[in-house]
Design an enzyme around this catalytic site. Structure first.
Site: not given
Ligand code: BV8
Ligand code: ZN
Length: 260
Positions: A75, A78, A111, A130, A138, A162, A202, A204, A228
């Site tokens: 982090y 980043r 973020v 997020h 903390c 903290c 932007g 996925s 996208n």
């Molecule tokens: C939760 C912070 C309760 C961290 C992030 C339902 C179905 C399946 C899975 C789940 C579900 N519910 C819950 C889950 C589990 C999980 C999940 O979704 N897993 C995925 C991988 C399948 N979700 C969670 O865990 C969430 N919590 O649901 O809690 C729970 C818990 C457990 C089980 C059930 C319920 C929490 C999710 C948040 C995690 N934290 N970020 C950090 O940053 O360090 S997520 C992080 O990844 C980002 O914030 C963002 O959300 C994601 C990345 O996606 P994008 O931002 O879209 O980026 P990516 O690179 O993938 O794509 C870029 C796109 O841009 C592409 O399409 C590309 O073509 C396009 N592009 C590129 N350049 C350009 C462009 N477009 C236009 N112009 C350009 N120039």
């Molecule tokens: Zn504290």
């Protein structure tokens, strides 16, 4: 009726501009792609890797429990990287529109704080689903604090603490397997289900619950416009899907009508 243009043909843009013009309420959902042209690595793009780790491996409570020094080092990297980046034309066009137009709200998965940096009015401040690279929380008393300091990740002892209780602080970021802040998620779902248009830029659309917001708009009878470089799981349900870089298509979409 879905209007997909391999490239952003005038017809599709005009259709999308018409939908936005006539919309009372608009919700914008952004992902890493909106910041790619500012130099912020996306998750699934080429920059999605840090050292040999995938984001999903480090962005978990388990990884932090196992090795907080390693997670803070990531982090810290980043945070420094993003501090070299500035909002691009997409962030700026969205912020200007949100400042001038009631009922136009930005919801982001990012973020990186670039929507916040672009905001010139409170109404242009995004809902950060997020969390933020520039806030800590903390691990004991949950005290939140703005923090853009350089992270010293040489040892557990040097990691951010903290200010209130002295316990170890963690990035104020939602990790995989952790629930989003209920107030933030609720507000985002209200905005999405009450919107006439959901403009998706932007992302996925693979991470939930964020990816489900556009469906809330569609199920409520609203339109979905997707910007996208490539197709996503949202494309088949989109009203208009525009292909091209966000920093070009977003300003084009939001530019005031020449007549106005
Ligand atoms: C939760 C912070 C309760 C961290 C992030 C339902 C179905 C399946 C899975 C789940 C579900 N519910 C819950 C889950 C589990 C999980 C999940 O979704 N897993 C995925 C991988 C399948 N979700 C969670 O865990 C969430 N919590 O649901 O809690 C729970 C818990 C457990 C089980 C059930 C319920 C929490 C999710 C948040 C995690 N934290 N970020 C950090 O940053 O360090 S997520 C992080 O990844 C980002 O914030 C963002 O959300 C994601 C990345 O996606 P994008 O931002 O879209 O980026 P990516 O690179 O993938 O794509 C870029 C796109 O841009 C592409 O399409 C590309 O073509 C396009 N592009 C590129 N350049 C350009 C462009 N477009 C236009 N112009 C350009 N120039
Ligand atoms: Zn504290």
């Amino acid at each position: 009726m879905r209007d997909v243009a391999a490239d952003a043909s005038g017809h599709s843009i005009d259709h999308a501009r018409g939908l936005l013009r006539d919309a009372g309420r608009v919700v914008v959902l952004t992902g890493a792609g909106v910041s790619a042209e500012s130099g912020v690595p996306t998750f699934r793009g080429a920059g999605g890797l840090w050292k040999e780790y995938r984001a999903e491996e480090l962005a978990t409570p388990e990884a932090f429990a196992r090795d907080p020094r390693l997670v803070w080092e990531w982090y810290g990297w980043r945070r420094r990287l993003v501090q070299q980046c500035t909002p691009n034309a997409a962030h700026i066009a969205l912020a200007e529109t949100a400042a001038q137009r009631d009922g136009f709200r930005i919801v982001t998965q990012n973020v990186d704080g670039l929507h916040v940096a672009a905001a010139r009015a409170p109404s242009a401040r995004p809902l950060e689903l997020h969390g933020s690279l520039f806030r800590t929380r903390c691990t004991r008393c949950s005290e939140r604090r703005a923090d853009d300091d350089v992270v010293d990740a040489t040892s557990r002892e040097t990691l951010p603490r903290c200010a209130a209780c002295g316990a170890m602080a963690r990035p104020d970021i939602v990790w995989f397997g952790e629930s989003l802040d209920a107030r933030v998620l609720d507000e985002a779902m209200q905005l999405a289900s009450g919107a006439n248009v959901c403009l998706v830029v932007g992302t996925s659309a693979l991470v939930h619950p964020a990816a489900g917001l556009a469906d809330l708009t569609r199920r409520a009878g609203g339109a979905v416009i997707e910007i996208n470089l490539a197709d996503t799981p949202l494309t088949s349900g989109a009203t208009v899907a525009l292909r091209g870089p966000a920093s070009v298509l977003v300003p084009e979409l939001l530019a005031p009508d020449p007549a106005e």
